[in-house]
Scaffold this active site. Structure first.
Site, short mmCIF file in Angstrom:
data_model
loop_
_atom_site.label_atom_id
_atom_site.label_comp_id
_atom_site.label_asym_id
_atom_site.label_seq_id
_atom_site.Cartn_x
_atom_site.Cartn_y
_atom_site.Cartn_z
N ASP A 314 -5.37 40.65 -58.49
CA ASP A 314 -5.95 39.96 -57.34
C ASP A 314 -4.95 39.95 -56.19
O ASP A 314 -3.74 39.78 -56.42
CB ASP A 314 -6.31 38.52 -57.71
N ASP A 351 -8.59 19.82 -40.27
CA ASP A 351 -8.59 20.87 -41.30
C ASP A 351 -7.30 20.77 -42.12
O ASP A 351 -6.22 21.05 -41.62
CB ASP A 351 -8.69 22.24 -40.62
N PHE A 384 -15.70 22.79 -43.09
CA PHE A 384 -16.05 24.14 -43.52
C PHE A 384 -16.95 24.07 -44.75
O PHE A 384 -16.76 23.24 -45.63
CB PHE A 384 -14.77 24.92 -43.88
N THR A 385 -17.97 24.93 -44.78
CA THR A 385 -18.80 25.06 -45.98
C THR A 385 -18.95 26.54 -46.30
O THR A 385 -18.82 27.41 -45.42
CB THR A 385 -20.20 24.45 -45.78
N ALA A 386 -19.23 26.83 -47.58
CA ALA A 386 -19.40 28.22 -47.99
C ALA A 386 -20.63 28.83 -47.34
O ALA A 386 -20.71 30.06 -47.18
CB ALA A 386 -19.53 28.29 -49.52
N GLN A 387 -21.60 27.98 -46.96
CA GLN A 387 -22.82 28.51 -46.35
C GLN A 387 -22.60 28.90 -44.88
O GLN A 387 -22.99 29.98 -44.45
CB GLN A 387 -23.95 27.46 -46.43
N MET A 390 -17.72 28.39 -41.39
CA MET A 390 -16.99 28.00 -40.18
C MET A 390 -16.83 26.50 -40.16
O MET A 390 -17.48 25.77 -40.91
CB MET A 390 -17.70 28.49 -38.91
N ASP A 529 -15.62 36.01 -63.23
CA ASP A 529 -14.69 37.01 -63.75
C ASP A 529 -14.96 37.34 -65.21
O ASP A 529 -14.42 38.32 -65.75
CB ASP A 529 -13.24 36.49 -63.65
#
Length: 691
Positions: A314, A351, A384-387, A390, A529
């Site tokens: 990774d 943030d 911030f969100t994964a959707q 931003m 994974d």
């Protein structure tokens, strides 16, 4: 309590139990496990019987010689037992430390009677797979499980030896909890994922103790070779007695070869050195892996690590530091750099990620932007969100956003505007440098790009160069776009990369390498994974990973350090190098011993063989006894090498073979000449040996 145990080979904690086990393992049922040493064991019994026969005046003439041979044959068996006992003793000490982490605890189990649900206190050992348990501040987690509700800080030092607490929460890749760890704050509701005796600690203890250690394919193949050589020499030796008696009647010699001499000849001809140390090498390999804080499911996994020729690594945390840092503000034409920095800092004040904090710091350093009146601005921060991909801040009617280029483009288009060509240029420019672009917009107006630089770890390029010299191909796995991935791959010095990786593409890549006959190693921690981990030949799972990942892998890294994969490969190769080096030494050793014992054994029957007595040994009996003594003592001198392993060198297989032949092959030929001669001189000084 840390499970790490570092003991010297001379530590009484290891020596006393090892000496006891060395004697205890003289029982036939133990000796049968090692075919080569079982032959030596039978020779010890036979010569002991012959010694007592001679003592009674009914057998061979020289009582002293026979008992001396018998004694040193017993020592040979004991020293081989001692080598394995030392190796297993170190593992048992590690297992004892692990047992200290196990404790019977009370558990708050969810029960659902007819009129509702309630928490009932039960013993932890009664929990079964599927039970739901509440764990609160100060509680010890009673079993391995998966968090289904809540978030808490957990002390895992009993398992990892690392004092820093970790966060465990429902969902995601950090939901697995391990029995024996302790909740430091907050609470968790967990579902038990194992039955009693199947917990992670139980499996670790069983593996470390060697209870599940099975011989690896290469070890089995080498054992078969050693057994074949032993059988050949056994048949040769058995046929020598009638042949020598026939020679006596033909030549008129009065001294045929005795059974004691034939037994000594057999023991010195068969590969006793590697036969006595082979098992210890395998056990020590698992122990060294444990010292690196890695639990291997089997010796096969360690051996596979030594044979690996493709590493999938990774990018984040392995090749790079993982904490991207703001490096530059790149405004579009018509926007001042300070204006971009001001908006970026405002969007990042709440943030708490490393990237967000670095943006605030960079704006302070470059433009002295500080002491923002947040309350007066009536700021409302957008996380911030994964959707959305931003985050930002709303200052009244003003909306400042920062995030991925594609996310900001959609944000701009949703407001009826078109993304600026200059933004696309800045994004591509940053990506080509191997950095990550983050676009900043004020309302529908794009201000520019923040360059987030992911720092490549110091020294990693040299490590990859070492692996390349060993014939190992390194492949970087990353979710970045192709341009960014290519730039980082070039800087890090990896051989190849897979960009925008998904579980499906990882699995496909592993299968393609395996179809070429290559062995693949990879690391992982998430449920996504698991398919690739299950397919890989060596699958190292982070201890912080999910239960699905742990079940798919064949090694667990207790430190959860992605770079550990390189160290694991080195340990695996060291085990193979050790086995190869000692096998080379043992076979060369036997060749040298032939010049000592064969002329001595047949000198009375064939006086012409005295010409082969190149060592100038004192007498036939002295030569035979010297060879037997050397044969026993060399095992003792090689025990530290077998347990610690030969020094690791990042070299190709062909180069290692040449070095082995030169050092251990040449050493195996010359050491016996010197050693046997010195023992012969010492025996002469002590009064000689009666023939």
């Amino acid at each position: 309590m840390s499970h790490k145990v570092k003991l010297s080979l001379l530590d009484p904690v290891l020596l006393k139990p090892a000496l006891f086990d060395a004697v205890r393992w003289l029982a036939p049922r133990w000796q049968l496990r090692n075919p080569v040493m079982f032959v030596v064991y039978l020779g010890s019994l036979l010569t002991t019987f012959l010694g007592f026969q001679a003592l009674l005046g009914t057998g061979e003439a020289s009582v002293y010689f026979i008992f001396a041979i018998a004694l040193w044959l017993w020592f040979t068996v004991l020293f081989a037992n001692f080598a394995q006992a030392l190796a297993e003793g170190r593992s048992k000490a590690q297992a004892a430390a692990l047992r200290g982490a196990k404790q019977e605890v009370a558990a708050k189990k969810l029960v659902m009677p007819q009129y509702g649900s309630t928490w009932v206190t039960v013993s932890g050992i009664t929990l079964r797979k599927g039970d739901v348990v509440l764990v609160e501040t100060g509680d010890v987690i009673p079993a391995d499980g998966e968090v289904i509700e809540g978030v808490a800080s957990v002390d895992e030092s009993a398992i990892t030896g690392e004092s820093a607490p970790v966060i465990r929460e429902a969902g995601g890749d950090f939901s697995a909890v391990t029995g024996g760890t302790r909740v430091l704050s907050d609470w968790l509701v967990m579902r038990v994922t194992v039955n009693p005796g199947e917990a992670f600690l139980d499996r670790m203890i069983a593996m470390v103790e060697g209870a599940r250690r099975q011989k690896t394919p290469n070890e089995i193949a080498l054992t078969i070779l050693l057994v074949a050589l032993t059988i050949i020499f056994l048949l040769v030796t058995v046929t020598l007695l009638p042949f020598s008696l026939f020679s006596v009647s033909m030549t008129g010699s009065s001294q045929p070869i005795t059974v004691t001499v034939l037994v000594a000849l057999l023991v010195c001809l068969i590969p006793t050195t590697i036969g006595g140390l082979l098992s210890a090498i395998g056990v020590a390999g698992m122990s060294r892996m444990m010292q690196a804080n890695v639990i291997a499911a089997s010796g096969r996994a360690i051996e596979a690590a030594g044979d690996v020729d493709v590493l999938l690594l990774d990018k984040t945390g392995t090749i790079t530091l993982g904490n991207r840092q703001a490096a530059a503000f790149l405004p579009v034409p018509g926007v001042a750099e300070k204006q971009l920095a001001d908006a970026a800092q405002l969007a990042s004040l709440a943030d708490e990620t490393p990237e967000g904090r670095s943006i605030v710091v960079l704006a302070k350093q470059k433009f002295n932007l500080r002491e923002r009146p947040i309350q007066a601005l009536n700021a409302h921060f957008v996380p911030f969100t994964a959707q959305t991909r931003m985050s930002g801040v709303n200052l009244g009617d003003r909306q400042i956003r920062k995030g991925a280029a594609s996310a900001l483009r959609k944000h701009i288009e949703a407001q009826g505007q078109t993304s600026l060509p200059a933004i696309a240029e800045r994004v591509e420019e940053v990506a080509r440098r191997g950095s990550t672009p983050m676009v900043v917009a004020d309302g529908a107006r794009e201000l520019g790009v923040i360059e987030l630089k992911d720092i490549v770890k110091g020294g990693i390029k040299e490590r990859f160069a070492e692996l390349r010299r060993m014939g190992i191909k390194t492949v970087m796995i990353t979710g970045d776009n192709g341009l960014t991935a290519a730039a980082i791959a070039a800087e890090a010095g990896v051989d190849d990369f897979l960009a925008e990786a998904t579980p499906e593409t990882k699995l496909k890549l592993i299968r393609s390498y395996q179809a070429e006959g290559r062995l693949v190693a990879m690391t992982g921690d998430g449920t996504n994974d698991a398919p690739a981990l299950a397919q890989a030949d060596v699958a190292v799972v982070m201890n912080t990973g999910t239960q699905a990942a742990k079940e798919a892998g064949n090694m667990v890294d207790l430190d959860s350090n992605p770079t550990k994969l390189i160290e694991i490969v080195e340990i695996g190769k060291q085990m193979l190098m050790t086995r190869g080096a000692l096998t080379t030494f043992s076979i060369a050793n036997d060749v040298a011993k032939y010049f000592a014992i064969i002329p001595a054994a047949f000198a009375s029957t064939y006086p012409q063989l005295n010409a082969l007595n190149v060592m100038g040994l004192n007498s036939p009996s002295s030569a035979i006894l010297s060879a037997v003594i050397f044969n026993a003592l060399i095992i003792v001198f090689l025990i530290p090498l077998a347990l610690k392993g030969v020094k690791y060198r990042a070299l190709g297989a062909a180069t290692l073979l040449r070095r082995n032949l030169l050092s251990y092959g040449l050493g195996g030929l010359t050491v016996p000449f010197v050693g046997i001669k010195l023992i012969d001189i010492l025996l002469s000084l002590l009064g000689g040996v009666s023939s």
